[in-house]
Design a protein around this motif. Structure first.
Motif, PDB file in Angstrom:
ATOM      1  N   CYS A 153       0.827  -1.213   0.000  1.00 13.00           N
ATOM      2  CA  CYS A 153       0.000   0.000   0.000  1.00 13.00           C
ATOM      3  C   CYS A 153       0.862   1.264   0.000  1.00 13.00           C
TER       4      CYS A 153
ATOM      5  N   LYS B 238      -6.654   0.939   3.964  1.00 12.75           N
ATOM      6  CA  LYS B 238      -6.781   0.008   2.843  1.00 12.75           C
ATOM      7  C   LYS B 238      -6.109  -1.329   3.150  1.00 12.75           C
TER       8      LYS B 238
ATOM      9  N   MET C 162      -7.881  -4.988   2.861  1.00  9.42           N
ATOM     10  CA  MET C 162      -7.302  -6.059   2.050  1.00  9.42           C
ATOM     11  C   MET C 162      -7.035  -7.301   2.881  1.00  9.42           C
TER      12      MET C 162
ATOM     13  N   ALA D 204     -10.092  -0.862  -2.574  1.00 10.31           N
ATOM     14  CA  ALA D 204      -8.990  -1.807  -2.379  1.00 10.31           C
ATOM     15  C   ALA D 204      -8.732  -2.674  -3.602  1.00 10.31           C
TER      16      ALA D 204
END
Length: 301
Positions: A18, A46, A50, A96
């Motif tokens: 990320c 995020k 995920m 995501a």
């Protein structure tokens, strides 16, 4: 099943991915010229979204709502202290999709060893009796035909090596020919050596095109293919093509890559990517014990 130590390790990998994605996005994104609108960042990052998607497809739960409310919000609250409502995390899944794709491509895919297997599997989005009233994927999903009959949905094209590791994947509408993805350079960019497929990949033009790129396409022979020869080693490996069928089976029955409860295309993609990421993190995968002797002969055990 991913253990507590495994969750921490996966989360560190997701966070690194990320950070790389955010850096590339900030580098190539145009800055707003007008008055900036108020935008509040989500309390859940995020990377956490995920990770939750990967854990869901590894947990064995069939309903994401039940998994999130019972497993994440109660049993895994120490790992996710800033949980949000179920409706909110469904909205956060859409953001995501691209970072999850980058995470799979950069960290989880295997490396080609010179022996690869290619196949496609249908992803049904509804039963055939409900095609005419289906609205979620209208104009996107298409009718297709596989060995199990007609279906409405998409096709998932996979390439794996003899260790069961995924090398690449592609999703297409259900009416696309199985040979079509092999014509794209991005799909076979890191593939070399021998590529084994079923009779659906028989094509003289495709064989010649792949041979120029250093890939030898090997398929079963039809009765009218006179004069075609195949070595003993290739014939033995062609019998072991069931390894990619096992990969498809684990993706559908363990990782829950296929179900008919999707309500938008974005969440369908995130569900697919989460299942692929969960499979790549499985500790045990179907594999073939291939050993080469000094005299370049191939042995299977």
């Amino acid at each position: 099943m991913i253990t507590y130590g495994g969750v921490t390790e996966i989360f560190c990998m997701v966070v690194d991915s990320c950070k790389f994605f955010d850096a590339m996005t900030a580098k190539y994104t145009l800055k707003p010229t007008g008055k900036r609108k108020y935008h509040r960042n989500s309390t859940m990052s995020k990377a956490e979204v995920m990770l939750i998607m990967i854990l869901f497809h590894d947990s064995g739960y069939r309903c994401f709502k039940h998994f999130y409310l019972e497993k994440v919000c109660k049993q895994l609250r120490h790992l996710f202290p800033k949980v949000v409502s179920y409706n909110r995390i469904v909205e956060l899944e859409r953001d995501a999709a691209v970072p999850l794709t980058l995470f799979i491509k950069k960290f989880l895919l295997g490396k080609c060893t010179g022996i690869s297997f290619v196949d496609s599997t249908p992803l049904r989005v509804c039963k055939n009796q409900r095609i005419h009233i289906h609205k979620v994927f209208k104009g996107i999903a298409q009718r297709g035909k596989c060995s199990m009959g007609w279906f409405f949905g998409f096709k998932l094209h996979l390439i794996c090596n003899e260790k069961g590791e995924l090398l690449n994947f592609m999703i297409t509408p259900g009416d696309i020919d199985d040979r079509k993805p092999l014509e794209y350079k991005a799909f076979i960019d890191f593939i070399y050596g021998k590529l084994f497929g079923d009779k659906g990949y028989i094509s003289k033009n495709l064989f010649q095109r792949l041979f120029v790129d250093g890939i030898q396409l090997i398929t079963k022979l039809k009765s009218n293919m006179k004069g075609a020869l195949m070595s003993v080693s290739d014939r033995l490996l062609l019998r072991k093509r069931a390894i990619i069928e096992t990969v498809n089976d684990e993706l559908k029955n363990i990782a829950q890559v296929e179900h008919s409860r999707h309500r938008c295309f974005d969440n369908f993609i995130v569900n697919l990517l989460g299942a692929i990421a969960a499979y790549c993190l499985f500790p045990k995968k179907p594999c073939i014990n291939v050993q080469r002797t000094i005299d370049t002969q191939l042995a299977l055990f």
